[in-house]
Scaffold this active site. Structure first.
Site, PDB file in Angstrom:
ATOM      1  N   ASN A   1      -1.653   2.143   6.074  1.00 19.98           N
ATOM      2  CA  ASN A   1      -0.859   0.967   5.698  1.00 19.98           C
ATOM      3  C   ASN A   1      -0.556   0.213   6.984  1.00 19.98           C
ATOM      4  O   ASN A   1      -0.325   0.837   8.010  1.00 19.98           O
ATOM      5  CB  ASN A   1       0.488   1.362   5.087  1.00 19.98           C
ATOM      6  CG  ASN A   1       0.332   2.051   3.760  1.00 19.98           C
ATOM      7  OD1 ASN A   1      -0.755   2.098   3.203  1.00 19.98           O
ATOM      8  ND2 ASN A   1       1.418   2.610   3.262  1.00 19.98           N
ATOM      9  N   GLY A   2      -0.487  -1.099   6.894  1.00 23.11           N
ATOM     10  CA  GLY A   2      -0.160  -1.887   8.083  1.00 23.11           C
ATOM     11  C   GLY A   2      -1.294  -2.840   8.417  1.00 23.11           C
ATOM     12  O   GLY A   2      -2.221  -3.034   7.615  1.00 23.11           O
TER      13      GLY A   2
ATOM     14  N   CYS B   1       0.822  -1.219   0.000  1.00 28.58           N
ATOM     15  CA  CYS B   1       0.000   0.000   0.000  1.00 28.58           C
ATOM     16  C   CYS B   1       0.853   1.265   0.000  1.00 28.58           C
ATOM     17  O   CYS B   1       1.942   1.293   0.564  1.00 28.58           O
ATOM     18  CB  CYS B   1      -0.871   0.055   1.254  1.00 28.58           C
ATOM     19  SG  CYS B   1      -1.852  -1.403   1.538  1.00 28.58           S
TER      20      CYS B   1
ATOM     21  N   GLU C   1      18.027 -17.313  -8.040  1.00 32.39           N
ATOM     22  CA  GLU C   1      17.649 -15.955  -8.413  1.00 32.39           C
ATOM     23  C   GLU C   1      17.167 -15.906  -9.870  1.00 32.39           C
ATOM     24  O   GLU C   1      16.199 -15.215 -10.192  1.00 32.39           O
ATOM     25  CB  GLU C   1      18.846 -15.011  -8.183  1.00 32.39           C
ATOM     26  CG  GLU C   1      18.650 -13.571  -8.607  1.00 32.39           C
ATOM     27  CD  GLU C   1      17.460 -12.870  -7.943  1.00 32.39           C
ATOM     28  OE1 GLU C   1      16.851 -13.427  -7.019  1.00 32.39           O
ATOM     29  OE2 GLU C   1      17.124 -11.765  -8.391  1.00 32.39           O
TER      30      GLU C   1
ATOM     31  N   TRP D   1      -3.122  -2.616  -1.311  1.00 31.17           N
ATOM     32  CA  TRP D   1      -2.739  -3.993  -1.636  1.00 31.17           C
ATOM     33  C   TRP D   1      -3.470  -4.840  -0.621  1.00 31.17           C
ATOM     34  O   TRP D   1      -3.155  -4.795   0.574  1.00 31.17           O
ATOM     35  CB  TRP D   1      -1.224  -4.118  -1.498  1.00 31.17           C
ATOM     36  CG  TRP D   1      -0.613  -5.345  -2.070  1.00 31.17           C
ATOM     37  CD1 TRP D   1      -0.390  -5.617  -3.396  1.00 31.17           C
ATOM     38  CD2 TRP D   1      -0.086  -6.458  -1.343  1.00 31.17           C
ATOM     39  NE1 TRP D   1       0.229  -6.834  -3.532  1.00 31.17           N
ATOM     40  CE2 TRP D   1       0.432  -7.371  -2.298  1.00 31.17           C
ATOM     41  CE3 TRP D   1      -0.001  -6.789  -0.002  1.00 31.17           C
ATOM     42  CZ2 TRP D   1       1.016  -8.572  -1.933  1.00 31.17           C
ATOM     43  CZ3 TRP D   1       0.589  -7.993   0.360  1.00 31.17           C
ATOM     44  CH2 TRP D   1       1.096  -8.872  -0.599  1.00 31.17           C
TER      45      TRP D   1
ATOM     46  N   LYS E   1      13.500 -14.532 -10.874  1.00 30.35           N
ATOM     47  CA  LYS E   1      13.275 -13.420 -11.807  1.00 30.35           C
ATOM     48  C   LYS E   1      12.328 -13.859 -12.922  1.00 30.35           C
ATOM     49  O   LYS E   1      11.409 -13.146 -13.287  1.00 30.35           O
ATOM     50  CB  LYS E   1      14.588 -12.946 -12.454  1.00 30.35           C
ATOM     51  CG  LYS E   1      15.477 -12.033 -11.659  1.00 30.35           C
ATOM     52  CD  LYS E   1      14.963 -10.657 -11.393  1.00 30.35           C
ATOM     53  CE  LYS E   1      14.191 -10.594 -10.118  1.00 30.35           C
ATOM     54  NZ  LYS E   1      14.905 -10.453  -8.896  1.00 30.35           N
TER      55      LYS E   1
ATOM     56  N   LYS F   1       6.390  -4.092  -4.187  1.00 30.81           N
ATOM     57  CA  LYS F   1       7.813  -3.776  -4.073  1.00 30.81           C
ATOM     58  C   LYS F   1       8.295  -3.866  -2.640  1.00 30.81           C
ATOM     59  O   LYS F   1       9.405  -4.304  -2.367  1.00 30.81           O
ATOM     60  CB  LYS F   1       8.048  -2.358  -4.617  1.00 30.81           C
ATOM     61  CG  LYS F   1       9.504  -1.923  -4.609  1.00 30.81           C
ATOM     62  CD  LYS F   1      10.291  -2.697  -5.649  1.00 30.81           C
ATOM     63  CE  LYS F   1      11.764  -2.372  -5.635  1.00 30.81           C
ATOM     64  NZ  LYS F   1      12.530  -3.425  -6.331  1.00 30.81           N
TER      65      LYS F   1
ATOM     66  N   ARG G   1       4.995   0.160  -6.125  1.00 29.48           N
ATOM     67  CA  ARG G   1       4.952  -0.640  -4.907  1.00 29.48           C
ATOM     68  C   ARG G   1       3.975  -1.808  -5.031  1.00 29.48           C
ATOM     69  O   ARG G   1       3.999  -2.719  -4.214  1.00 29.48           O
ATOM     70  CB  ARG G   1       4.541   0.243  -3.719  1.00 29.48           C
ATOM     71  CG  ARG G   1       5.568   1.286  -3.381  1.00 29.48           C
ATOM     72  CD  ARG G   1       4.994   2.346  -2.499  1.00 29.48           C
ATOM     73  NE  ARG G   1       4.642   1.858  -1.173  1.00 29.48           N
ATOM     74  CZ  ARG G   1       5.438   1.910  -0.120  1.00 29.48           C
ATOM     75  NH1 ARG G   1       6.646   2.417  -0.235  1.00 29.48           N
ATOM     76  NH2 ARG G   1       5.050   1.462   1.046  1.00 29.48           N
TER      77      ARG G   1
ATOM     78  N   GLU H   1       8.619 -14.456 -11.641  1.00 29.32           N
ATOM     79  CA  GLU H   1       7.839 -13.312 -11.164  1.00 29.32           C
ATOM     80  C   GLU H   1       7.433 -12.352 -12.280  1.00 29.32           C
ATOM     81  O   GLU H   1       6.388 -11.727 -12.188  1.00 29.32           O
ATOM     82  CB  GLU H   1       8.545 -12.570 -10.024  1.00 29.32           C
ATOM     83  CG  GLU H   1       9.768 -11.792 -10.414  1.00 29.32           C
ATOM     84  CD  GLU H   1      10.397 -11.061  -9.223  1.00 29.32           C
ATOM     85  OE1 GLU H   1       9.663 -10.555  -8.383  1.00 29.32           O
ATOM     86  OE2 GLU H   1      11.634 -11.009  -9.162  1.00 29.32           O
TER      87      GLU H   1
ATOM     88  N   HIS I   1      17.489 -36.100  -7.418  1.00 29.66           N
ATOM     89  CA  HIS I   1      16.760 -36.542  -6.227  1.00 29.66           C
ATOM     90  C   HIS I   1      15.273 -36.199  -6.313  1.00 29.66           C
ATOM     91  O   HIS I   1      14.637 -35.937  -5.299  1.00 29.66           O
ATOM     92  CB  HIS I   1      17.401 -35.936  -4.973  1.00 29.66           C
ATOM     93  CG  HIS I   1      18.831 -36.336  -4.794  1.00 29.66           C
ATOM     94  ND1 HIS I   1      19.213 -37.637  -4.544  1.00 29.66           N
ATOM     95  CD2 HIS I   1      19.981 -35.624  -4.893  1.00 29.66           C
ATOM     96  CE1 HIS I   1      20.537 -37.707  -4.469  1.00 29.66           C
ATOM     97  NE2 HIS I   1      21.020 -36.490  -4.681  1.00 29.66           N
TER      98      HIS I   1
HETATM   99  C1  F6R Z   1      12.102 -10.133  -6.156  1.00 24.80           C
HETATM  100  C2  F6R Z   1      12.049  -9.170  -5.079  1.00 24.80           C
HETATM  101  C3  F6R Z   1      11.634  -9.649  -3.742  1.00 24.80           C
HETATM  102  C4  F6R Z   1      12.412  -8.915  -2.640  1.00 24.80           C
HETATM  103  C5  F6R Z   1      11.870  -9.321  -1.271  1.00 24.80           C
HETATM  104  C6  F6R Z   1      12.658  -8.698  -0.143  1.00 24.80           C
HETATM  105  O1  F6R Z   1      12.532  -9.545  -7.346  1.00 24.80           O
HETATM  106  O2  F6R Z   1      12.292  -8.009  -5.251  1.00 24.80           O
HETATM  107  O3  F6R Z   1      11.827 -11.024  -3.628  1.00 24.80           O
HETATM  108  O4  F6R Z   1      13.756  -9.229  -2.753  1.00 24.80           O
HETATM  109  O5  F6R Z   1      10.534  -8.934  -1.170  1.00 24.80           O
HETATM  110  O6  F6R Z   1      12.618  -7.305  -0.201  1.00 24.80           O
HETATM  111  P1  F6R Z   1      13.653  -6.392   0.573  1.00 24.80           P
HETATM  112  O7  F6R Z   1      14.997  -6.633  -0.019  1.00 24.80           O
HETATM  113  O8  F6R Z   1      13.165  -5.003   0.383  1.00 24.80           O
HETATM  114  O9  F6R Z   1      13.621  -6.832   2.017  1.00 24.80           O
END
Ligand code: F6R
Length: 595
Positions: free
Chosen positions: A98-99, A2, A468, A72, A472, A590, A27, A475, A491
């Protein structure tokens, strides 16, 4: 997650609120709304994008005081009723939040008994009703009393028609005040206000701010506290696309600059990280690294780096699982990595570590973020604002911070150490070469985009890189992807290998090389097409893999940097090929400020 915005000043609030909300879109959100006060309170909200809200607003919305929100969903599905702002029974109060409010059910039942009527399923709606209950001529006081009843986390912005002030308050959820001339702003994050001001006050937990056009007064437990504005060094351009089709592509392309800036900043720092003595404790020291998502993958790379360079035990754990693990007090040092500095699971982990007496270093990209306030030490990465939901340059910056924390005092031969530092300085040029050749990676990505399932495999330092790469891809392209330690495929996952499931193999000329070659052959024998990332000049792997992508030669210690950049581009172009909304993938946010 949010986003909150607010405006008070001499200009019409509506266009400013909408513009600030658009700047917070990165976000992640599912609905949005605004409330403007000026001869009556006008509230407009819906489960739509900001642009759609802008188009459906009535022409006449006038007022120089307003708040806005991108939601959100947590309590209640995305809908007009559940979208913020929420109001009270009098129709004069508007609140965005937010929260999460843990005791909202009890509060709501009590308020209903007292005659309040609710129109949403949200936890937030108890706040305007509590403010209505406590209002006795002073809005700030009423907000303070309302928040006193609340258990949980919040960032709130509140206005009341006829009261020429905005109230902002925070607890465990980010909130800043943008300080202008004759006008002031509230936002969850700095990019929202950069079009208007670069002076920012970072509110702290339990702060309640009364904001007018002329000034900001912050109180904590009823006492006035001084909160100085900080000058933000990011420009609006930093937070814009700069001619790229997507923020993600721009951010991938910024990585040579990020690496260069990081090295320069760490080199000129007054105190080098090796002065902290973090990794000099010999056999008695142990290190715990905690993070979520992409930052967790950086932590896993960090584990391999630190164990390799210091021969000390290093554990990397998911911050979201840490609460279920045993005592941590025996540990001598913890490192928590969080790009945003606001991830709820990371913050909770830091608090637990501190309460158990374990010193915490936070690696983060956001100055003044919540994590920086609860850490013992902070290492800032120099990535600049990252807007795309998928982390790219912030991850590379985290790796740079880890290399830089480790190398100066690494327990290795001095000549090797100097050689590694030299190599580190050459990394920007090598990453640039990958970017210059992105067309070739885009061609591979076009092939990958045809499949519904892709595996990524690696060993050692490149095992987390495989994780990773898969994260990527899944997502942003919505292709099912799995990252595996190459030795683990047999396995279980072998059962899924076929001509329909390609495998991306990360092959580095280190101790893992021969085993990776064997793994590629095993995969091929089960029918999966293999795309291998290999060091340029390697012509052995090409004989066993279906196709290869050459990456510039680097010391294997730095292979996670170059390999990850290739995998970021692979994911980006696969998602583009599939027409996905790359910067704002569905269901993702985000900054994940809920557990
Ligand atoms: C994936 C991504 C998320 C963040 C995760 C942690 O591309 O961005 O997996 O890495 O939400 O976020 P931070 O680093 O802000 O704690």
């Amino acid at each position: 997650m949010c986003g909150i915005v607010g405006y008070i000043g001499e200009r019409q609030a509506r266009p400013i609120l909408l513009n600030c909300l658009a700047r917070l879109e990165y976000r992640g959100y599912d609905s949005c709304g605004i409330a403007v006060a000026g001869g009556g309170l006008q509230v407009h909200k819906d489960a739509v994008r900001v642009q759609a809200l802008r188009e459906q607003l009535p022409r006449r919305i006038e007022g120089k005081l307003g708040i806005g929100h991108t939601r959100w969903a947590t309590h209640g599905a995305p809908s007009r009723a559940n979208a913020h702002p929420h109001g009270d029974c009098t129709g004069r109060i508007a609140v965005v939040h937010n929260g999460v409010i843990h005791n909202f059910q009890q509060l709501r039942q009590q308020l209903v008994k007292e005659g309040h009527k609710f129109s949403s399923e949200t936890d937030t709606e108890v706040i305007p009703h509590l403010i209505e209950k406590y209002f006795d001529g002073d809005l700030g006081e009423a907000v303070a009393k309302a928040l006193n009843d609340i258990e949980g986390s919040y960032a709130v912005a509140v206005l009341m028609d006829g009261v020429p002030e905005l109230i902002a308050a925070r607890k465990e959820s980010p909130l800043i005040i943008g300080v202008g001339d004759g006008e002031n702003f509230i936002a969850s994050d700095v990019p929202a206000v950069l079009d208007y001001t670069s002076r920012v006050i970072y509110l702290e937990d339990d702060d309640i701010a009364v904001i007018t056009g002329e000034g900001v007064q912050v109180k904590r437990n009823g006492e006035a506290v001084a909160r100085k504005p900080h000058q933000v060094t990011w420009s609006v351009e930093d937070a814009q696309k700069g001619g790229y089709e997507h923020f993600m592509l721009k951010e991938i392309h910024e990585q040579p600059r990020v690496i260069r800036d990081t090295i320069r900043a760490y080199l000129t720092a007054d105190e080098t990280m090796s002065d902290w003595g973090v990794f000099q404790k010999g056999d008695s020291g142990d290190v715990l690294m905690l993070a979520c998502g992409t930052s967790y993958h950086a932590a896993l790379v960090g584990k391999y780096i630190l164990e390799g360079l210091f021969k000390i035990p290093v554990r990397a754990e998911l911050a979201s699982e840490f609460g279920y693990l045993g005592q941590s007090s025996a540990r001598s040092q913890a490192i928590v990595i969080t790009q945003s500095g606001e991830t709820a699971d990371a913050l909770k982990a830091i608090k637990r570590l501190r309460s158990e007496g374990c010193p915490v270093i936070v690696i983060t990209n956001v100055v003044g973020s919540s994590a920086t306030r609860v850490a013992d030490r902070v290492v800032y990465t120099m990535a600049g604002p990252e807007i795309s939901v998928a982390a790219t340059k912030s991850y590379t910056a985290q790796l740079m911070a880890l290399y830089w924390m480790a190398l100066p005092s690494a327990k290795i031969d001095l000549r090797r150490r100097d050689g590694l530092v030299m190599e580190l300085r050459q990394l920007p040029g090598k990453v640039q070469r990958i970017l210059d050749d992105e067309e070739k990676i885009a061609q591979h990505a076009a092939q990958i985009a045809k499949y519904n399932s892709v595996f990524f495999i690696g060993r050692g330092l490149n095992y987390p890189v495989a994780l990773e790469g898969a994260l990527k891809l899944k997502e942003i392209s919505y292709i099912h992807a799995e990252g595996y330690a190459a030795g683990e495929l047999k396995h279980g996952p072998f059962a899924l290998l076929s001509g329909e499931a390609p495998v991306v193999a990360l092959v580095t000329p280190d101790a893992t090389y021969d085993a990776m070659l064997t793994n590629i052959k095993e995969v091929k024998a089960r029918g999966s097409p293999v795309i291998a990332l290999v060091e340029e000049g390697d012509d052995v792997v090409a004989e066993v893999a279906d196709s290869v992508i050459s990456v510039p030669k680097v010391d294997p210690l730095f292979s996670p940097v170059v390999n990850t950049v290739v995998l970021q581009l692979l994911a980006y172009y696969a998602a583009r090929e599939r027409g996905c909304p790359i910067d704002f993938p569905r269901n993702l946010a985000k900054s994940v400020t809920v557990e």
